[in-house]
Design a protein around this motif. Structure first.
Motif, PDB file in Angstrom:
ATOM      1  N   UNK A  68      52.494  11.550  28.910  1.00  0.00           N
ATOM      2  CA  UNK A  68      53.311  12.031  27.785  1.00  0.00           C
ATOM      3  C   UNK A  68      53.927  10.826  27.071  1.00  0.00           C
ATOM      4  N   UNK A  69      54.524   9.939  27.864  1.00  0.00           N
ATOM      5  CA  UNK A  69      55.199   8.766  27.309  1.00  0.00           C
ATOM      6  C   UNK A  69      54.219   7.926  26.484  1.00  0.00           C
ATOM      7  N   UNK A  70      53.021   7.727  27.022  1.00  0.00           N
ATOM      8  CA  UNK A  70      51.994   6.964  26.312  1.00  0.00           C
ATOM      9  C   UNK A  70      51.649   7.618  24.979  1.00  0.00           C
ATOM     10  N   UNK A  71      51.515   8.957  24.973  1.00  0.00           N
ATOM     11  CA  UNK A  71      51.125   9.666  23.757  1.00  0.00           C
ATOM     12  C   UNK A  71      52.247   9.644  22.711  1.00  0.00           C
ATOM     13  N   UNK A  72      53.510   9.754  23.158  1.00  0.00           N
ATOM     14  CA  UNK A  72      54.641   9.704  22.211  1.00  0.00           C
ATOM     15  C   UNK A  72      54.728   8.302  21.612  1.00  0.00           C
ATOM     16  N   UNK A  73      54.546   7.303  22.469  1.00  0.00           N
ATOM     17  CA  UNK A  73      54.593   5.920  22.007  1.00  0.00           C
ATOM     18  C   UNK A  73      53.485   5.652  20.985  1.00  0.00           C
ATOM     19  N   UNK A  74      52.307   6.151  21.297  1.00  0.00           N
ATOM     20  CA  UNK A  74      51.153   5.978  20.406  1.00  0.00           C
ATOM     21  C   UNK A  74      51.448   6.589  19.027  1.00  0.00           C
ATOM     22  N   UNK A  75      52.092   7.740  19.037  1.00  0.00           N
ATOM     23  CA  UNK A  75      52.419   8.384  17.765  1.00  0.00           C
ATOM     24  C   UNK A  75      53.420   7.536  16.977  1.00  0.00           C
ATOM     25  N   UNK A  76      54.407   6.951  17.685  1.00  0.00           N
ATOM     26  CA  UNK A  76      55.392   6.096  17.010  1.00  0.00           C
ATOM     27  C   UNK A  76      54.712   4.840  16.453  1.00  0.00           C
ATOM     28  N   UNK A  77      53.766   4.292  17.210  1.00  0.00           N
ATOM     29  CA  UNK A  77      53.074   3.090  16.737  1.00  0.00           C
ATOM     30  C   UNK A  77      52.183   3.432  15.537  1.00  0.00           C
ATOM     31  N   UNK A  78      51.577   4.629  15.552  1.00  0.00           N
ATOM     32  CA  UNK A  78      50.799   5.076  14.386  1.00  0.00           C
ATOM     33  C   UNK A  78      51.689   5.132  13.147  1.00  0.00           C
ATOM     34  N   UNK A  79      52.913   5.607  13.348  1.00  0.00           N
ATOM     35  CA  UNK A  79      53.884   5.697  12.243  1.00  0.00           C
ATOM     36  C   UNK A  79      54.183   4.275  11.725  1.00  0.00           C
ATOM     37  N   UNK A  80      54.379   3.326  12.655  1.00  0.00           N
ATOM     38  CA  UNK A  80      54.633   1.930  12.264  1.00  0.00           C
ATOM     39  C   UNK A  80      53.442   1.370  11.506  1.00  0.00           C
ATOM     40  N   UNK A  81      52.252   1.688  12.005  1.00  0.00           N
ATOM     41  CA  UNK A  81      51.024   1.183  11.417  1.00  0.00           C
ATOM     42  C   UNK A  81      50.884   1.686   9.968  1.00  0.00           C
ATOM     43  N   UNK A  82      51.167   2.969   9.751  1.00  0.00           N
ATOM     44  CA  UNK A  82      51.079   3.555   8.412  1.00  0.00           C
ATOM     45  C   UNK A  82      52.119   2.914   7.486  1.00  0.00           C
ATOM     46  N   UNK A  83      53.336   2.671   8.036  1.00  0.00           N
ATOM     47  CA  UNK A  83      54.395   2.054   7.233  1.00  0.00           C
ATOM     48  C   UNK A  83      54.000   0.628   6.841  1.00  0.00           C
ATOM     49  N   UNK A  84      53.364  -0.086   7.763  1.00  0.00           N
ATOM     50  CA  UNK A  84      52.937  -1.461   7.475  1.00  0.00           C
ATOM     51  C   UNK A  84      51.877  -1.467   6.370  1.00  0.00           C
ATOM     52  N   UNK A  85      50.915  -0.536   6.466  1.00  0.00           N
ATOM     53  CA  UNK A  85      49.886  -0.446   5.423  1.00  0.00           C
ATOM     54  C   UNK A  85      50.534  -0.193   4.060  1.00  0.00           C
ATOM     55  N   UNK A  86      51.533   0.687   4.063  1.00  0.00           N
ATOM     56  CA  UNK A  86      52.216   1.029   2.814  1.00  0.00           C
ATOM     57  C   UNK A  86      52.968  -0.181   2.255  1.00  0.00           C
ATOM     58  N   UNK A  87      53.311  -1.144   3.108  1.00  0.00           N
ATOM     59  CA  UNK A  87      54.041  -2.337   2.658  1.00  0.00           C
ATOM     60  C   UNK A  87      53.089  -3.415   2.121  1.00  0.00           C
ATOM     61  N   UNK A  88      51.800  -3.094   1.994  1.00  0.00           N
ATOM     62  CA  UNK A  88      50.818  -3.969   1.349  1.00  0.00           C
ATOM     63  C   UNK A  88      50.784  -5.381   1.934  1.00  0.00           C
ATOM     64  N   UNK A  89      50.388  -5.503   3.220  1.00  0.00           N
ATOM     65  CA  UNK A  89      50.404  -6.820   3.862  1.00  0.00           C
ATOM     66  C   UNK A  89      49.429  -7.821   3.245  1.00  0.00           C
TER      67      UNK A  89
END
Lengths: 201, 201
Positions: A68-89
């Motif tokens: 469960x912990x791994x899956x919740x963490x993965x979802x949070x990292x996906x959120x970070x990943x999407x936010x980073x893409x939106x910040x136009x690296x």
């Protein structure tokens, strides 16, 4: 990611059963995310109750608390990943892009600070790094670009620069959790430290 | 530190019993240090056997595996602290002293890398920081001196500079454990990153 870790939609499951399974998984992850932040010791029984699913359903999708912990963490990292893409690296100078990327990732990390503390305490460091891979791939590309453009240092291995950025971000989250930094200070001190560390000047 | 965490030499214990107790504690800590490096899951029963003491004796001195881990860690940090003192952190420029201090601490950290990984995985971050306090006090004094002498940056809180040094050292240990850095590279990349991070240039 929950989908690949879950056993939902297996043999004999039609579209209706698959949709039910996905709803259960989302309910479990939402309940785990909220529950772990307030109560790091959350048990599987408490989680099932909070998610409004039976224990059999919970265990059908997640074999253990760690899953469960791994899956919740993965979802949070996906959120970070999407936010980073939106910040136009890939736009602007590498230094400007790193500044934006640190601030953007911090906002997501700050939202999930307590969850990351639980994951950090319970998952082995290698698992933590693996869960972060998708977000770290953006940082790695940006570091490579900065080096190619002569803006970032090239005297240290890229893997180490990446480890340094990762560990400083999480150190700031720990300092906010322990009250040594405020959540407002964190992105400022991170940018002020990561930029000279990665540029070497 | 083992002494304060143990219950050795209590009421009714003469000098002879106290000496026996101290010998047992040293044997337990030596066995734990060696055992945990090879086998992080080391149980209390295995530890008693490896130390050559009975389980009752083991539990008389340490109530739990976590208490053993804390005491072994404390001993390693004491070793780091002594090594830092020997590296004369008050001599020379603050930047030179920090260079020496990072290399010296790295050597101790490198010797106890596996132990630190186990402690990091099992003890809460706040406990880890508390166990490191004695060694971190030297770094803190040196950072204050560097700021007073105008050699280190003064735009960031000292507590954050300290957290950054601490987390970078442990990130390097993790990278050596995972094979991303060699133990020989580690002190070089640490000095090359910590100095610009702490000087801000």
């Amino acid at each position: 990611m929950a989908r690949t870790e879950s056993r939902a939609g297996g043999a004999g499951g039609g579209p209706r059963r698959r949709a039910d399974a996905e709803r259960s998984i989302e309910a479990i992850l939402d309940a785990a995310q909220a529950g772990l932040a307030d109560h790091p010791q959350l048990t599987m029984a408490e989680l099932a109750r909070a998610a409004g699913v039976g224990r059999v359903t919970l265990y059908t999708h997640f074999a253990s608390r760690e899953a469960v912990l791994g899956a919740v963490l993965e979802r949070a990292v996906d959120e970070a990943s999407a936010a980073i893409e939106a910040a136009a690296p890939r736009e602007g100078s590498a230094a400007e892009a790193l500044d934006r990327l640190v601030r953007t990732s911090w906002r997501v990390l700050d939202r999930h600070r307590r969850l990351f503390a639980v994951a950090h305490a319970e998952l082995p460091p290698a698992d933590m790094r693996r869960h972060h891979e998708r977000a770290l791939a953006h940082v790695e590309q940006l570091i490579e670009r900065g080096r190619d453009e002569g803006d970032f240092r090239s005297d240290l291995p890229t893997t180490w620069l990446l480890s340094a950025v990762y560990s400083l971000m999480h150190a700031a989250a720990e300092d906010v959790n322990s009250g040594q930094l405020t959540a407002e200070q964190a992105p400022e001190v991170l940018v002020a430290m990561i930029l000279p560390a990665v540029r070497g000047r």
